[in-house]
Design a protein around this motif. Structure first.
Motif, PDB file in Angstrom:
ATOM      1  N   THR A 108       1.195   2.345  -2.951  1.00 56.95           N
ATOM      2  CA  THR A 108      -0.290   1.926  -3.023  1.00 56.95           C
ATOM      3  C   THR A 108      -0.089   0.542  -3.607  1.00 56.95           C
ATOM      4  N   GLU A 109       0.450   0.507  -4.696  1.00 56.08           N
ATOM      5  CA  GLU A 109       0.574  -0.729  -5.439  1.00 56.08           C
ATOM      6  C   GLU A 109       1.224  -1.915  -4.748  1.00 56.08           C
ATOM      7  N   ARG A 110       2.289  -1.489  -3.691  1.00 56.10           N
ATOM      8  CA  ARG A 110       2.607  -2.558  -2.907  1.00 56.10           C
ATOM      9  C   ARG A 110       1.785  -3.169  -1.943  1.00 56.10           C
ATOM     10  N   ARG A 111       0.923  -2.247  -1.396  1.00 55.94           N
ATOM     11  CA  ARG A 111      -0.174  -2.574  -0.629  1.00 55.94           C
ATOM     12  C   ARG A 111      -1.358  -3.768  -1.258  1.00 55.94           C
ATOM     13  N   ARG A 112      -1.645  -3.201  -2.522  1.00 58.93           N
ATOM     14  CA  ARG A 112      -2.465  -3.994  -3.499  1.00 58.93           C
ATOM     15  C   ARG A 112      -1.870  -5.437  -3.659  1.00 58.93           C
ATOM     16  N   ILE A 113      -0.777  -5.344  -3.978  1.00 60.58           N
ATOM     17  CA  ILE A 113       0.089  -6.774  -4.278  1.00 60.58           C
ATOM     18  C   ILE A 113       0.059  -7.812  -3.084  1.00 60.58           C
ATOM     19  N   HIS A 114       0.420  -6.933  -1.960  1.00 61.54           N
ATOM     20  CA  HIS A 114       0.410  -7.738  -0.682  1.00 61.54           C
ATOM     21  C   HIS A 114      -1.108  -8.509  -0.427  1.00 61.54           C
ATOM     22  N   ARG A 115      -2.330  -7.589  -0.433  1.00 62.46           N
ATOM     23  CA  ARG A 115      -3.579  -8.077  -0.499  1.00 62.46           C
ATOM     24  C   ARG A 115      -3.851  -9.214  -1.372  1.00 62.46           C
ATOM     25  N   GLU A 116      -3.623  -8.949  -2.605  1.00 63.35           N
ATOM     26  CA  GLU A 116      -3.696 -10.095  -3.774  1.00 63.35           C
ATOM     27  C   GLU A 116      -2.999 -11.505  -3.429  1.00 63.35           C
ATOM     28  N   LEU A 117      -1.643 -11.362  -2.879  1.00 61.39           N
ATOM     29  CA  LEU A 117      -0.827 -12.366  -2.428  1.00 61.39           C
ATOM     30  C   LEU A 117      -1.646 -13.122  -1.472  1.00 61.39           C
ATOM     31  N   VAL A 118      -2.245 -12.534  -0.395  1.00 62.71           N
ATOM     32  CA  VAL A 118      -3.150 -13.164   0.507  1.00 62.71           C
ATOM     33  C   VAL A 118      -4.282 -13.797   0.170  1.00 62.71           C
ATOM     34  N   ARG A 119      -5.112 -12.947  -0.815  1.00 64.41           N
ATOM     35  CA  ARG A 119      -6.194 -13.567  -1.364  1.00 64.41           C
ATOM     36  C   ARG A 119      -5.823 -14.784  -2.271  1.00 64.41           C
ATOM     37  N   GLY A 120      -4.914 -14.810  -3.108  1.00 64.38           N
ATOM     38  CA  GLY A 120      -4.455 -15.872  -3.737  1.00 64.38           C
ATOM     39  C   GLY A 120      -3.946 -17.380  -2.895  1.00 64.38           C
ATOM     40  N   GLY A 121      -3.899 -17.330  -1.617  1.00 66.57           N
ATOM     41  CA  GLY A 121      -3.329 -18.275  -0.806  1.00 66.57           C
ATOM     42  C   GLY A 121      -1.861 -18.340  -0.632  1.00 66.57           C
ATOM     43  N   ALA A 122      -1.004 -17.383  -1.080  1.00 63.95           N
ATOM     44  CA  ALA A 122       0.387 -17.157  -0.810  1.00 63.95           C
ATOM     45  C   ALA A 122       0.536 -17.232   0.699  1.00 63.95           C
ATOM     46  N   VAL A 123       1.662 -17.571   1.457  1.00 60.46           N
ATOM     47  CA  VAL A 123       2.257 -17.397   2.722  1.00 60.46           C
ATOM     48  C   VAL A 123       3.365 -16.659   2.902  1.00 60.46           C
ATOM     49  N   ARG A 124       3.232 -15.273   3.601  1.00 62.45           N
ATOM     50  CA  ARG A 124       4.425 -14.622   3.606  1.00 62.45           C
ATOM     51  C   ARG A 124       5.500 -15.055   4.442  1.00 62.45           C
ATOM     52  N   ILE A 125       6.642 -15.272   4.038  1.00 62.68           N
ATOM     53  CA  ILE A 125       7.744 -15.780   4.712  1.00 62.68           C
ATOM     54  C   ILE A 125       8.609 -14.428   5.690  1.00 62.68           C
ATOM     55  N   GLN A 126       8.550 -13.349   4.499  1.00 61.74           N
ATOM     56  CA  GLN A 126       9.194 -12.134   5.315  1.00 61.74           C
ATOM     57  C   GLN A 126       8.463 -11.107   4.568  1.00 61.74           C
ATOM     58  N   ASP A 127       8.727  -9.894   4.597  1.00 63.53           N
ATOM     59  CA  ASP A 127       8.106  -8.675   3.953  1.00 63.53           C
ATOM     60  C   ASP A 127       7.937  -8.958   2.372  1.00 63.53           C
ATOM     61  N   SER A 128       9.081  -9.358   1.523  1.00 62.03           N
ATOM     62  CA  SER A 128       8.899  -9.344   0.344  1.00 62.03           C
ATOM     63  C   SER A 128       9.038 -10.834  -0.113  1.00 62.03           C
ATOM     64  N   PHE A 129       9.248 -11.885   0.610  1.00 58.11           N
ATOM     65  CA  PHE A 129       9.275 -13.310   0.451  1.00 58.11           C
ATOM     66  C   PHE A 129       7.932 -13.952   0.646  1.00 58.11           C
ATOM     67  N   TRP A 130       7.345 -14.667  -0.355  1.00 56.63           N
ATOM     68  CA  TRP A 130       5.986 -15.137  -0.268  1.00 56.63           C
ATOM     69  C   TRP A 130       6.192 -16.661  -0.869  1.00 56.63           C
ATOM     70  N   ARG A 131       5.556 -17.571  -0.266  1.00 59.38           N
ATOM     71  CA  ARG A 131       5.554 -19.100  -0.674  1.00 59.38           C
ATOM     72  C   ARG A 131       4.037 -19.185  -1.102  1.00 59.38           C
ATOM     73  N   SER A 132       4.126 -20.154  -2.545  1.00 61.89           N
ATOM     74  CA  SER A 132       2.924 -20.705  -3.129  1.00 61.89           C
ATOM     75  C   SER A 132       3.090 -21.917  -3.643  1.00 61.89           C
ATOM     76  N   ASP A 133       2.162 -22.797  -3.880  1.00 65.72           N
ATOM     77  CA  ASP A 133       2.228 -23.764  -4.755  1.00 65.72           C
ATOM     78  C   ASP A 133       1.792 -23.470  -6.168  1.00 65.72           C
ATOM     79  N   LYS A 134       1.152 -22.345  -6.315  1.00 68.63           N
ATOM     80  CA  LYS A 134       0.275 -21.914  -7.614  1.00 68.63           C
ATOM     81  C   LYS A 134       1.394 -21.014  -8.386  1.00 68.63           C
TER      82      LYS A 134
END
Length: 68
Positions: free
Chosen positions: A15-41
Protein backbone atom coordinates in the motif's frame (compact mmCIF):
# COMPACT_ATOMS: atom_id res chain seq x y z
CA UNK A 1 21.15 18.64 -13.29
CA UNK A 2 19.13 15.46 -12.86
CA UNK A 3 19.17 12.85 -10.14
CA UNK A 4 18.07 9.22 -10.05
CA UNK A 5 16.50 7.49 -7.07
CA UNK A 6 16.68 3.72 -6.81
CA UNK A 7 14.58 2.10 -4.13
CA UNK A 8 13.20 -1.14 -2.76
CA UNK A 9 10.19 -1.47 -0.47
CA UNK A 10 9.28 -4.71 1.34
CA UNK A 11 6.39 -6.63 -0.20
CA UNK A 12 4.54 -6.31 3.10
CA UNK A 13 4.31 -2.54 2.41
CA UNK A 14 2.53 -2.69 -0.96
CA UNK A 15 0.00 0.00 0.00
CA UNK A 16 2.82 2.41 0.88
CA UNK A 17 4.60 1.46 -2.35
CA UNK A 18 1.55 2.55 -4.37
CA UNK A 19 1.36 5.81 -2.39
CA UNK A 20 5.02 6.52 -3.07
CA UNK A 21 4.60 5.85 -6.80
CA UNK A 22 1.66 8.28 -6.93
CA UNK A 23 3.59 10.91 -4.97
CA UNK A 24 6.59 10.58 -7.30
CA UNK A 25 4.32 11.16 -10.31
CA UNK A 26 2.65 14.17 -8.65
CA UNK A 27 6.10 15.56 -7.84
CA UNK A 28 7.09 15.45 -11.51
CA UNK A 29 9.50 12.50 -11.30
CA UNK A 30 9.83 10.30 -14.38
CA UNK A 31 9.83 6.53 -14.07
CA UNK A 32 12.76 4.86 -15.81
CA UNK A 33 11.89 1.37 -14.54
CA UNK A 34 9.75 0.12 -11.65
CA UNK A 35 11.96 1.42 -8.85
CA UNK A 36 14.19 3.81 -10.83
CA UNK A 37 12.96 7.40 -10.96
CA UNK A 38 14.53 10.57 -12.41
CA UNK A 39 13.97 14.14 -11.20
CA UNK A 40 15.81 17.44 -11.04
CA UNK A 41 14.27 18.14 -7.61
CA UNK A 42 16.87 16.81 -5.19
CA UNK A 43 15.04 17.95 -2.04
CA UNK A 44 11.90 16.13 -3.21
CA UNK A 45 13.83 12.92 -3.86
CA UNK A 46 15.55 13.13 -0.46
CA UNK A 47 12.17 13.54 1.25
CA UNK A 48 10.84 10.52 -0.65
CA UNK A 49 13.96 8.51 0.21
CA UNK A 50 13.50 9.28 3.90
CA UNK A 51 9.86 8.19 3.67
CA UNK A 52 10.87 4.93 1.95
CA UNK A 53 13.49 4.18 4.61
CA UNK A 54 10.91 4.79 7.36
CA UNK A 55 8.80 1.97 5.86
CA UNK A 56 11.78 -0.39 6.17
CA UNK A 57 12.82 0.03 2.56
CA UNK A 58 16.08 1.06 0.95
CA UNK A 59 16.64 4.18 -1.13
CA UNK A 60 19.69 5.58 -2.90
CA UNK A 61 19.93 8.84 -4.83
CA UNK A 62 22.55 9.29 -7.53
CA UNK A 63 23.57 12.21 -9.70
CA UNK A 64 22.72 11.35 -13.28
CA UNK A 65 25.73 11.65 -15.53
CA UNK A 66 25.87 9.92 -18.87
CA UNK A 67 29.31 8.98 -20.11
CA UNK A 68 28.41 7.11 -23.27
Amino acid sequence: MSFVMVFDIPRSEMTERRRIHRELVRGGAVRIQDSFWRSDKIKFLIAMGIRIRKTGGKATILEEKFLF
